[in-house]
Write a protein that holds these residues in place. Structure first.
Motif, PDB file in Angstrom:
ATOM      1  N   GLY A 151       0.484  -0.932  -0.249  1.00  0.00           N
ATOM      2  CA  GLY A 151      -0.209  -0.302   0.353  1.00  0.00           C
ATOM      3  C   GLY A 151       0.892   1.238   0.153  1.00  0.00           C
ATOM      4  N   LEU A 152       2.255   0.963   0.833  1.00  0.00           N
ATOM      5  CA  LEU A 152       2.696   2.748   0.701  1.00  0.00           C
ATOM      6  C   LEU A 152       3.392   2.457  -0.036  1.00  0.00           C
ATOM      7  CD1 LEU A 152       3.921   1.850   4.329  1.00  0.00           C
ATOM      8  CD2 LEU A 152       2.896   3.871   3.898  1.00  0.00           C
ATOM      9  N   LYS A 153       3.819   1.614  -0.641  1.00  0.00           N
ATOM     10  CA  LYS A 153       4.599   1.756  -2.275  1.00  0.00           C
ATOM     11  C   LYS A 153       3.852   2.613  -3.358  1.00  0.00           C
ATOM     12  CE  LYS A 153       7.207  -1.361  -3.615  1.00  0.00           C
ATOM     13  NZ  LYS A 153       7.345  -3.201  -3.726  1.00  0.00           N
ATOM     14  N   THR A 154       2.629   1.902  -3.439  1.00  0.00           N
ATOM     15  CA  THR A 154       1.114   2.696  -4.287  1.00  0.00           C
ATOM     16  C   THR A 154       1.234   3.951  -4.035  1.00  0.00           C
ATOM     17  OG1 THR A 154      -0.252   0.263  -4.011  1.00  0.00           O
ATOM     18  CG2 THR A 154      -1.110   2.285  -5.459  1.00  0.00           C
ATOM     19  N   LEU A 155       1.076   4.042  -2.423  1.00  0.00           N
ATOM     20  CA  LEU A 155       1.149   5.661  -2.950  1.00  0.00           C
ATOM     21  C   LEU A 155       2.374   6.652  -2.678  1.00  0.00           C
ATOM     22  CD1 LEU A 155      -0.731   7.826  -0.592  1.00  0.00           C
ATOM     23  CD2 LEU A 155       0.681   7.128   0.788  1.00  0.00           C
ATOM     24  N   ASP A 156       3.118   5.631  -2.736  1.00  0.00           N
ATOM     25  CA  ASP A 156       4.682   6.257  -2.697  1.00  0.00           C
ATOM     26  C   ASP A 156       5.670   5.897  -3.838  1.00  0.00           C
ATOM     27  OD1 ASP A 156       6.784   8.902  -2.843  1.00  0.00           O
ATOM     28  OD2 ASP A 156       7.675   7.664  -0.553  1.00  0.00           O
ATOM     29  N   SER A 157       5.351   6.089  -5.282  1.00  0.00           N
ATOM     30  CA  SER A 157       5.994   4.521  -5.741  1.00  0.00           C
ATOM     31  C   SER A 157       7.427   5.367  -6.011  1.00  0.00           C
ATOM     32  CB  SER A 157       5.138   4.338  -7.116  1.00  0.00           C
ATOM     33  OG  SER A 157       5.185   5.779  -7.758  1.00  0.00           O
ATOM     34  N   GLU A 158       8.098   6.326  -5.673  1.00  0.00           N
ATOM     35  CA  GLU A 158       8.859   6.513  -6.036  1.00  0.00           C
ATOM     36  C   GLU A 158      10.444   5.814  -5.248  1.00  0.00           C
ATOM     37  OE1 GLU A 158       9.815  11.441  -4.937  1.00  0.00           O
ATOM     38  OE2 GLU A 158       7.872  10.874  -6.396  1.00  0.00           O
TER      39      GLU A 158
END
Ligand SMILES: [Zn+2]
Length: 310
Positions: A154-161
Motif C-alpha cells: 500500500g505504501l509503495k502504491t502511494l509513494d512509488s518513487e
C-alpha cells in the motif's frame, strides 16, 4: 451470501488512499511539510508503518495506547484527520466495529484490500457470528508478517518513487519479526505444556494460542461489545477451579473490574487465583515504554505470561 460477506470481511487490512492520489491521476501533492500523511486506527498498525516508512511519511494513530477499538467511535476530528490524510489504514475484520460507516463515507477514495492475500484457512472464526473472522491477527507473528507485506504494498502504491526504500525496510523488518517469533517460541518453551493456559479479559489471544500452543479463554468474547454476564463469569470460574489455574490476566484496553469479579467468583468456590499481570491486547503500550512498539508489545506480553505461569 455468507461467501460474499467472507470475501468482504477477509480484507483484514484495508488501505484507503484518499482523493490526493487521484488528483491529476498521479502522485500525491498534498504535503505541507513535504511528507505524506498516513492515519491508522490502532497504534499497532501505526508502528508497522513507522518501521516500513521511516521518515518518508508522517503517521498518526487515531486510537491511543489502551483504547478499545471494538467500542471506539470516530470523533469529528478523526473524520477530518482521515479526510486530510493521504492514506488511511485500518485493521478490518470488524475490529473497528463502530467505524464501518465512517470508512464508507469518506469520499473520493481508492481502496486497496491489504489483506486480500491473507490465507483464509489461517483465519479463525468469530465464534458467535458465523461467516465473520476473529480480527486479532497481530498476535500470530507469522500472520502479521503477511499483513506487514500488504501494508508495504500500500505504501509503495502511494509513494512509488521510494519503492526501493520501502522494500529495504520491509526486508529488515521481516527479519526482526522472524526473531520475534523465535523469541516467543523460546520463552514459551520455559513453561510446562500443561501450564500453557491463558485466561484473559476478552478473547484477543486465540491466534496467539493457536500459533504458540496455549489454550486460551477470554471472559468477554472476541468483541468487548457484549458485556460478560454472570453465567460467563460462573463458567470461567468453574474452568479455573477444574484446571487448577493459578493466574489470570487483565488487559490494557479492557476495564480491570471484570477480571476482579472473576477472581472473586473463583474465591467463592474455595480456590485462589491471582492476577498475573497486565497484557497488551488491542494496542501497543504507552510511548516511552519498552512496549511502545509492536515488537516490544509482543515481547512484554510473552515475558508477563511466562513469568506468571512458569
Ligand atoms: Zn479485541
Amino acid at each position: 451470501m455468507k461467501r460474499i460477506w467472507s470475501s468482504i470481511l477477509v480484507l483484514s487490512l484495508i488501505v484507503v488512499v484518499l482523493a490526493g492520489c487521484t488528483r491529476d491521476g498521479g502522485e500525491i501533492d498534498s504535503k505541507d511539510n513535504g511528507k505524506l500523511k498516513v492515519v491508522t486506527t490502532t497504534t499497532i498498525i501505526a508502528d508497522v508503518v513507522r518501521n516500513l516508512a521511516g521518515d518518508l511519511v508522517e503517521v498518526e494513530a487515531l486510537m491511543g495506547p489502551g483504547v478499545d477499538p471494538h467500542l471506539y467511535k470516530a470523533s469529528a476530528g478523526d473524520v477530518k484527520r482521515m479526510s486530510q490524510a493521504d492514506m488511511v489504514i485500518y485493521n478490518g475484520l470488524q475490529l473497528e466495529g463502530k467505524m464501518g460507516e465512517v470508512f464508507e463515507n469518506i469520499k473520493g477514495k481508492v481502496i486497496f484490500a491489504a489483506n486480500e492475500d491473507l490465507d483464509e484457512s489461517k483465519l479463525l472464526d468469530f465464534d458467535t457470528n458465523p461467516g465473520y473472522f476473529d480480527p486479532h491477527v497481530w498476535f500470530d507473528v507469522q500472520i502479521w508478517k503477511s499483513a506487514t507485506q500488504r501494508i508495504a504494498e500500500g505504501l509503495k502504491t502511494l509513494d512509488s518513487e521510494n519503492g526501493v526504500k520501502y522494500d529495504e525496510n520491509l526486508e529488515k523488518y521481516l527479519t526482526q519479526l522472524d526473531e520475534l517469533d523465535k523469541y516467543v517460541r523460546d520463552r514459551t518453551g520455559e513453561i510446562d505444556p500443561d501450564k500453557r493456559i491463558l485466561v484473559t479479559a476478552h478473547d484477543a489471544f486465540q491466534y496467539f494460542g493457536n500459533q504458540y500452543g496455549f489454550e486460551v479463554s477470554g471472559l468477554q468474547g472476541i468483541s468487548t461489545d457484549a458485556e460478560a454476564g454472570t453465567s460467563d463469569v460462573r463458567q470461567l470460574a468453574n474452568f479455573i477451579v477444574d484446571k487448577k489455574i493459578k493466574v489470570i490476566f487483565i488487559e490494557s484496553s479492557v476495564p480491570r473490574k471484570n477480571i476482579e469479579a472473576l477472581k472473586e467468583a473463583v474465591k467463592a468456590k474455595g480456590f485462589d487465583v491471582k492476577i498475573g499481570g497486565e497484557l497488551y491486547s488491542d494496542s501497543t503500550g504507552d510511548a516511552g515504554t519498552p512496549a511502545e512498539s509492536y515488537i516490544g508489545t509482543v515481547k512484554a506480553n510473552i515475558d508477563t505470561i511466562v513469568n506468571a505461569l512458569k
